[in-house]
Write a protein that holds these residues in place. Structure first.
Motif, PDB file in Angstrom:
ATOM      1  N   LEU B  63     112.352  18.405 136.686  1.00  0.00           N
ATOM      2  CA  LEU B  63     111.946  18.222 135.716  1.00  0.00           C
ATOM      3  C   LEU B  63     111.331  17.211 135.691  1.00  0.00           C
ATOM      4  CD1 LEU B  63     112.570  19.522 132.552  1.00  0.00           C
ATOM      5  CD2 LEU B  63     113.599  17.381 131.393  1.00  0.00           C
ATOM      6  N   PRO B  65     106.925  17.314 134.136  1.00  0.00           N
ATOM      7  CA  PRO B  65     105.621  17.443 133.376  1.00  0.00           C
ATOM      8  C   PRO B  65     104.585  17.179 133.184  1.00  0.00           C
ATOM      9  CG  PRO B  65     107.405  17.323 131.678  1.00  0.00           C
ATOM     10  CD  PRO B  65     107.813  16.810 133.097  1.00  0.00           C
ATOM     11  N   GLY B  66     103.685  17.539 133.205  1.00  0.00           N
ATOM     12  CA  GLY B  66     102.301  17.556 133.591  1.00  0.00           C
ATOM     13  C   GLY B  66     101.910  16.067 134.723  1.00  0.00           C
ATOM     14  N   ILE B  67     102.492  17.258 135.724  1.00  0.00           N
ATOM     15  CA  ILE B  67     101.854  16.579 136.758  1.00  0.00           C
ATOM     16  C   ILE B  67     101.417  17.634 137.580  1.00  0.00           C
ATOM     17  CG2 ILE B  67     102.593  15.287 138.974  1.00  0.00           C
ATOM     18  CD1 ILE B  67     105.082  15.252 137.516  1.00  0.00           C
ATOM     19  N   TYR B 128     106.064  24.609 142.082  1.00  0.00           N
ATOM     20  CA  TYR B 128     105.699  23.862 140.139  1.00  0.00           C
ATOM     21  C   TYR B 128     104.795  25.025 139.261  1.00  0.00           C
ATOM     22  CZ  TYR B 128     104.253  20.471 137.788  1.00  0.00           C
ATOM     23  OH  TYR B 128     104.063  19.035 136.233  1.00  0.00           O
ATOM     24  N   LYS B 129     105.745  24.787 138.714  1.00  0.00           N
ATOM     25  CA  LYS B 129     105.294  26.093 137.446  1.00  0.00           C
ATOM     26  C   LYS B 129     106.357  25.340 136.184  1.00  0.00           C
ATOM     27  CE  LYS B 129     106.250  30.794 136.046  1.00  0.00           C
ATOM     28  NZ  LYS B 129     106.588  31.769 135.723  1.00  0.00           N
ATOM     29  N   ASN B 130     104.732  25.768 135.143  1.00  0.00           N
ATOM     30  CA  ASN B 130     105.544  25.208 133.710  1.00  0.00           C
ATOM     31  C   ASN B 130     106.124  23.674 133.761  1.00  0.00           C
ATOM     32  OD1 ASN B 130     104.390  27.732 132.972  1.00  0.00           O
ATOM     33  ND2 ASN B 130     106.715  28.605 132.990  1.00  0.00           N
ATOM     34  N   GLY B 131     105.405  22.586 134.834  1.00  0.00           N
ATOM     35  CA  GLY B 131     106.055  22.084 134.486  1.00  0.00           C
ATOM     36  C   GLY B 131     107.683  21.182 135.371  1.00  0.00           C
ATOM     37  N   ILE B 132     107.764  22.368 135.507  1.00  0.00           N
ATOM     38  CA  ILE B 132     109.269  21.845 136.709  1.00  0.00           C
ATOM     39  C   ILE B 132     108.916  23.039 137.921  1.00  0.00           C
ATOM     40  CG2 ILE B 132     111.020  23.887 137.270  1.00  0.00           C
ATOM     41  CD1 ILE B 132     111.638  22.978 134.325  1.00  0.00           C
TER      42      ILE B 132
END
Lengths: 133, 153
Positions: B63, B65-67, B128-132
């Motif tokens: 988890l 997000p935002g990376i 990496y997709k949608n913050g996952i």
């Protein structure tokens, strides 16, 4: 900006939570950053796992509502888990200084960014001071 | 009835039992109770992970997000998977008084995960997709369940 922890009740509306029959969904409030920048208010919310299509942002009677659903793409049997995929829900009360019609939203890498421009009348105006001798 | 591999089943049972006693698959941080003498590994386990498996692969889901994906590093040494990267804060140059709320954490992170079995290091895939972050780790040949034919004598 005031946060609403419970859905606001409208006039003549029966109070209803976001959870309805047959909805096994659980809701969490996503963490947000809210800051002012260049005559706008920016709301950034972490919504990991949410598909772009599952995100809804709406403004009604001055209340901004964020909603999103996340789901896993992993296959196989769970061996160990530290987090689960949940639905996101959070509401904020907007002040009158936000121009509701010009709100824009971007979603990238699991972060939703809302740009809330300030209404024309709330913008800072510089007034030149003339010196008259 | 669908056919399930007998050893796979046994393996699952083994995992189940181990999980009950909490001894199986311990991330190196041990839930944050790590000695402060060891630098580089944060006391708080970040990102949070889920682990899945099937007959051919292990799957690690983090988890995060935002990376920025270019700042995300995944590496493997033996049976230890390392995730590191940096979550950037909101654009710089903002004065503290510009903030109404600041709840999203930011900064560098590193996490090491001990994998339960050998994996094929050359075939690991990370997405990496949608913050996952989803990492697919194929089991090494020797750690795949094998059927042994029983001869009737």
């Amino acid at each position: 900006m005031v946060e609403k922890t419970v859905p606001t009740q409208q006039e003549g509306q029966v109070r209803q939570s976001t959870e309805t029959t047959r909805s096994e969904a659980r809701y969490v409030a996503p963490p947000v950053d809210i800051y002012e920048e260049n005559n706008r208010l920016v709301v950034a919310a972490d919504l990991p796992g949410a598909e772009k299509d599952s995100i809804t942002v709406d403004v009604k009677d001055g209340v901004l509502t964020l909603q999103a659903a996340s789901k896993s793409h992993a296959v196989g049997n769970s061996m160990y888990a530290e987090f689960e995929f949940v639905n996101y829900y959070r509401q904020f009360e907007l002040s009158e200084t936000v121009d509701v019609d010009k709100i824009t939203a971007d979603y990238k890498h699991g972060v939703l960014q809302l740009n809330l421009p300030k209404a024309e009348r709330a913008k800072t105006k510089k007034i030149a001071v003339n010196i008259t001798p | 009835m669908t056919y399930r591999h007998p050893f796979y089943e046994l393996d699952q049972l083994h995992n189940e039992i181990d999980r009950m006693f909490g001894s199986f698959f311990r991330p190196m941080e041990k839930n944050g109770r790590r000695s402060a003498f060891l630098p580089g590994v944060s006391a708080r386990a970040y990102p949070k992970i889920n682990l899945y498996d099937d007959v051919n692969n292990y799957y690690v889901e983090a988890l995060a997000p935002g990376i920025d994906p270019t700042k995300l590093e995944v590496s493997i040494t033996g049976g230890v998977l390392t995730l590191s990267g940096e979550k950037t804060a909101v654009p710089g140059g903002l004065k503290p008084e510009a903030f109404h709320r600041s709840e999203r954490a930011a900064g560098r992170f590193i996490r090491t995960i001990e994998l339960p079995n050998l994996v094929d290091a050359n075939k690991i895939k990370a997405e990496y997709k949608n913050g996952i972050l989803l990492i697919t780790l194929p089991r090494a040949e020797e750690s795949k369940p094998k059927a042994i034919a029983v001869k009737v004598s």
